[in-house]
Scaffold this active site. Structure first.
Site, mmCIF file in Angstrom:
data_model
loop_
_atom_site.group_PDB
_atom_site.id
_atom_site.type_symbol
_atom_site.label_atom_id
_atom_site.label_comp_id
_atom_site.label_asym_id
_atom_site.label_seq_id
_atom_site.Cartn_x
_atom_site.Cartn_y
_atom_site.Cartn_z
ATOM 1 C CG ASP A 122 -1.954 0.988 1.270
ATOM 2 O OD1 ASP A 122 -2.965 0.769 1.967
ATOM 3 O OD2 ASP A 122 -1.818 2.032 0.611
ATOM 4 C CG ASP A 124 -3.203 3.651 -3.579
ATOM 5 O OD1 ASP A 124 -4.168 2.984 -3.991
ATOM 6 O OD2 ASP A 124 -3.256 4.355 -2.561
ATOM 7 C CD GLU A 125 -5.398 -0.443 -1.317
ATOM 8 O OE1 GLU A 125 -5.833 -1.600 -1.154
ATOM 9 O OE2 GLU A 125 -6.014 0.567 -0.947
#
Length: 414
Positions: free
Chosen positions: A8, A110-111
């Site tokens: 993350d 973003d993960e």
DNA sequence: TCTGGGGTCCTAGGACCC
DNA sequence: TCTGGGGTCCTAGGACCC
């Protein structure tokens, strides 16, 4: 035992913006001052998209208005988003992660999930590998991440959310009681604000309270969602790390306009523009759709929608727009409009054999759409557009965060 | 005072069928 | 006066994710 990682990016947009600016020679680091990435207030997009840790200390939250954020911190630095840069950073991170396992799931910009199961012999034990990944991203790409390590995707994701930034956390089954159960229930994946409020009334304050609550009681109140969050509170989840993107179920584009739309003519023009955007994406994916929907948010933020299923799946801008227009005229009662969207559902792939059976779009329209799509692909979205938009003040292609490019989104499905 | 965009999934209620 | 019960499909709205 499975070993799943969840990576993350810490304050993703803001970190990426900071890294880019430092590379461009800027002296200050946005991450070290109260700052946010925020939308354009003049266009009524004025919300916080990402915040620095110093900004968080003022109580600023993602999604709140820039106005309210400035009340909390008057010297707040606000910078506009640059999605192209963020896409690039995201792709670079994905490439880096693929060194450690062939099975990497792009969950959102973003993960990412990594299936590290059986990779120990190659890169060492899971926790060491998680630290290596974190270090390597920081060294090679310049931003920090949290890495969560767990026996399934849910626990890996919960682990990465524990303490930020720049940390590795584990959340194995024997750690749930100590690390996850004391957390407030709204920290659990899939427990949002609405559910948390209802749970609070029932006296369920922590994830532990939820985990030990009677499941049949939860079912009565929350139906299947009650069973889901009860399982999650107990760390039970078994979805695979998916290499392939999920097949598309539907697609849509919407836009909040910089002014309230009051005339039918203007509203229809905006709907045509939104239809162009979404239909172009549909054709680019070689799809057809049977369900056409519109949604409207009026000036008082009241939202409503209207949809229609057509007999044969369609693809041309004209065919879709004729349904969109009907839908709009059926529901609009002249109240000023803040936002509108056009969405398509019930998607079919459009292979050559099938096309001969689709009579909805005639051949001429297909050729025209194809030609326009190709020109736009080669010369840009603005190279050709319908003459009605000329001097209208309305963009020929409304909606979308990046012009003429697909932007990966996220759903609530692990 | 100001409040984005793009997804997936679920449920309730009504229509319709046998 | 009393008025089945499934099943499927469709639509609107709302929950969740980032």
């Amino acid at each position: 035992m499975n070993n799943i990682f969840h990576v993350d990016v810490n304050s993703a947009y803001l970190s990426w913006e900071a890294v880019y600016r430092l590379q461009m020679g800027e002296k200050k680091d946005l991450r070290e001052i109260p700052s946010v990435v925020g939308g354009n207030e003049e266009n009524r997009h004025g919300i916080v998209l990402a915040k620095s840790i110093p900004a968080k200390k003022y109580g600023i939250q993602t999604g709140e208005t820039l106005f309210s954020a400035r009340l909390k911190c008057p010297e707040l630095e606000v910078v506009p988003p640059r999605y192209h840069i963020y896409m690039k950073c995201s792709q670079e991170m994905e490439e880096l992660l693929k060194r450690y396992s062939p099975n990497v799931q792009f969950y959102s910009i973003d993960e990412m999930f990594i299936d590290y199961t059986n990779m120990e012999k190659k890169f060492g034990n899971a926790i060491d590998a998680a630290y290596t990944i974190k270090r390597q991203i920081k060294k090679e790409l310049g931003f920090t991440v949290n890495v969560g390590v767990g026996p399934n995707k849910l626990l890996a994701k919960m682990a990465s959310g524990l303490k930020k930034p720049d940390r590795v956390h584990t959340l194995f089954f024997d750690e749930i009681f100590e690390k996850m159960w004391p957390l407030p229930v709204n920290k659990l994946f899939m427990v949002g604000g609405r559910t948390a409020k209802k749970l609070d009334v029932l006296g369920i304050k922590t994830i532990g309270d939820l985990a030990t609550e009677d499941i049949s009681k939860l079912y009565k109140i929350f139906k299947s969602h009650g069973v889901l969050i009860h399982n999650y509170a107990n760390g039970l989840e078994n979805s695979k790390v998916r290499n392939e993107p999920m097949p598309i179920k539907g697609l849509g584009n919407s836009s909040t306009f910089s002014f309230d739309v009051c005339s039918e003519k203007e509203a229809l023009m905006l709907l045509l523009s939104l239809t162009e955007t979404v239909a172009t994406r549909l054709r680019r994916g070689n799809f057809r759709a049977k369900v056409i929907k519109i949604h409207i948010k009026d000036k008082d933020f009241f939202t409503f929608s209207h949809q229609r299923k057509v007999v044969n799946p369609i693809q041309s801008t004209d065919a879709i727009y004729s349904v969109v227009k009907e839908l709009f005229l059926e529901v609009w009662h002249k109240k000023p409009i803040r936002k509108m969207g056009v969405a398509l559902g019930d998607i079919y792939t459009s292979d050559y054999e099938q096309i001969t059976f689709w009579e909805e779009d005639d051949k001429t329209k297909r050729m025209l759409d194809k030609t326009v799509d190709n020109i736009r692909k080669r010369y840009g979205a603005k190279a050709v557009f319908r003459s009605c938009f000329l001097h209208s003040g309305i963009k020929p292609l409304e909606g979308g965060v990046i012009d003429n490019e697909d932007y990966p989104m996220v759903s609530s499905v692990l």
